[in-house]
Write an enzyme that holds these catalytic residues in place. Structure first.
Site, mmCIF file in Angstrom:
data_model
loop_
_atom_site.group_PDB
_atom_site.id
_atom_site.type_symbol
_atom_site.label_atom_id
_atom_site.label_comp_id
_atom_site.label_asym_id
_atom_site.label_seq_id
_atom_site.Cartn_x
_atom_site.Cartn_y
_atom_site.Cartn_z
ATOM 1 N N SER A 19 58.874 -32.496 26.052
ATOM 2 C CA SER A 19 59.657 -31.773 27.069
ATOM 3 C C SER A 19 60.960 -32.537 27.266
ATOM 4 C CB SER A 19 58.873 -31.773 28.386
ATOM 5 O OG SER A 19 59.689 -31.402 29.473
ATOM 6 N N TYR A 54 53.514 -35.795 34.882
ATOM 7 C CA TYR A 54 54.065 -35.007 33.772
ATOM 8 C C TYR A 54 55.118 -35.818 33.022
ATOM 9 C CZ TYR A 54 55.910 -30.833 31.391
ATOM 10 O OH TYR A 54 56.310 -29.905 30.442
#
Ligand code: NAD
Length: 257
Positions: free
Chosen positions: A139, A152
């Site tokens: 990401s 995350y």
């Protein structure tokens, strides 16, 4: 680019980016293994639809990526793979001091440790065949941070580090390992947030997308699941034989800021 004769496993691929990646790999001729933790009729029907549409073998194998033994069993049940795409991922948002421990553990297990387990299971077969591709869907949060996303961001930075290590361990053996770092991608999950955001901000669809959702993405355009899938297919092509250990941003300029 044709990938006939190659078997691809895409974790977390019954929706969103994983599904888009599986579709592009099938379009390129690869056999695909679709995965999630559910085992519903519609999951198997999805694999059958992809197989029929692209004229390739396609199977659905249920396995829970939060469990190391399930990750390894997925690779075993598939009969090994030439292309491994670690895509399964979840998100939870909270300040560090009140971040639920079970959410931290689940995010680290699904978003990071699963990629370790599947790679450990898949690499010996790739080495035997002298060819392999490991693609980890990280990401923009593998390269930058945002508040309230500690687990995350930690997991995605970890994925980038794991990718580099696998690349070094496989260098010169016909096996590459790369991370793709998407910015905001228009998945059904993201699409579903748009009406709420329109209400909260009292804006029309285009304005809420441009000014609120894509505030950090300089292009002010979503990336698409097809673009992520196309990047995976390119990484599987001979053009990318010497591309290994990288983190490829598909983020409309997010990480250039
Ligand atoms: P999504 O929720 O549509 O897809 C997640 C997939 O993972 C689903 O198929 C789900 O069934 C599966 N999954 C969840 N828990 C699982 C488990 N325990 N075992 C097996 N499968 C499991 O989300 P998405 O947006 O398509 O995200 C896919 C990946 O892309 C994630 O790793 C996410 O972090 C990453 N990503 C997404 C975006 C975005 O904007 N959508 C941006 C950057 C990175």
């Amino acid at each position: 680019m044709r990938l006939e004769g190659k078997r691809a496993i895409v974790t977390g691929s019954n929706s969103g980016i994983g599904l888009g990646v599986a579709e592009e790999l099938a379009r390129a001729g690869a056999e695909v293994v679709i995965n999630s933790f559910t085992d519903r009729e519609e999951d198997h029907a999805l694999a059958a639809r992809i197989g029929a549409e692209h004229g390739v073998k396609a199977r659905y194998i249920a396995a829970d990526m939060s469990k190391g033994e399930d990750c390894r069993a997925l690779v075993e049940k598939a009969g090994g793979c030439d292309i491994l795409v670690n895509n399964a991922g979840i998100q939870f948002v909270s300040p560090v001091e009140s971040f639920p421990v079970e959410k931290w553990n689940a995010i680290l297990a699904i978003n990071l440790s699963s990629a370790f387990h599947t790679a450990a299971a898949a690499l010996p077969g790739m080495r035997d065949r002298g060819w392999g591709r490991v693609v980890n869907i990280a990401s923009a949060h593998g390269l930058t941070a945002s508040p309230f996303k500690s687990a995350y961001v930690a997991a995605k930075h970890g994925v980038v580090g794991l990718t580099k290590t696998v690349a070094l361990e496989c260098a010169g053996q016909g096996i590459t390992a790369n991370a793709i770092c998407p910015g905001y991608v228009l998945t059904p999950l993201v699409e579903a947030q748009i009406p709420d955001q329109m209400k909260v901000h009292n804006m029309d669809r285009d304005t809420v997308i441009r000014e609120v959702m894509l505030e950090r993405q300089p292009s002010r355009q979503f990336a698409t699941t097809e673009q992520i899938g196309g990047t995976v297919v390119w990484l599987c092509s001979p053009y990318a034989d010497q591309v290994t250990g990288t983190a490829i941003s598909v983020d409309g300029g997010w990480t250039a800021l």
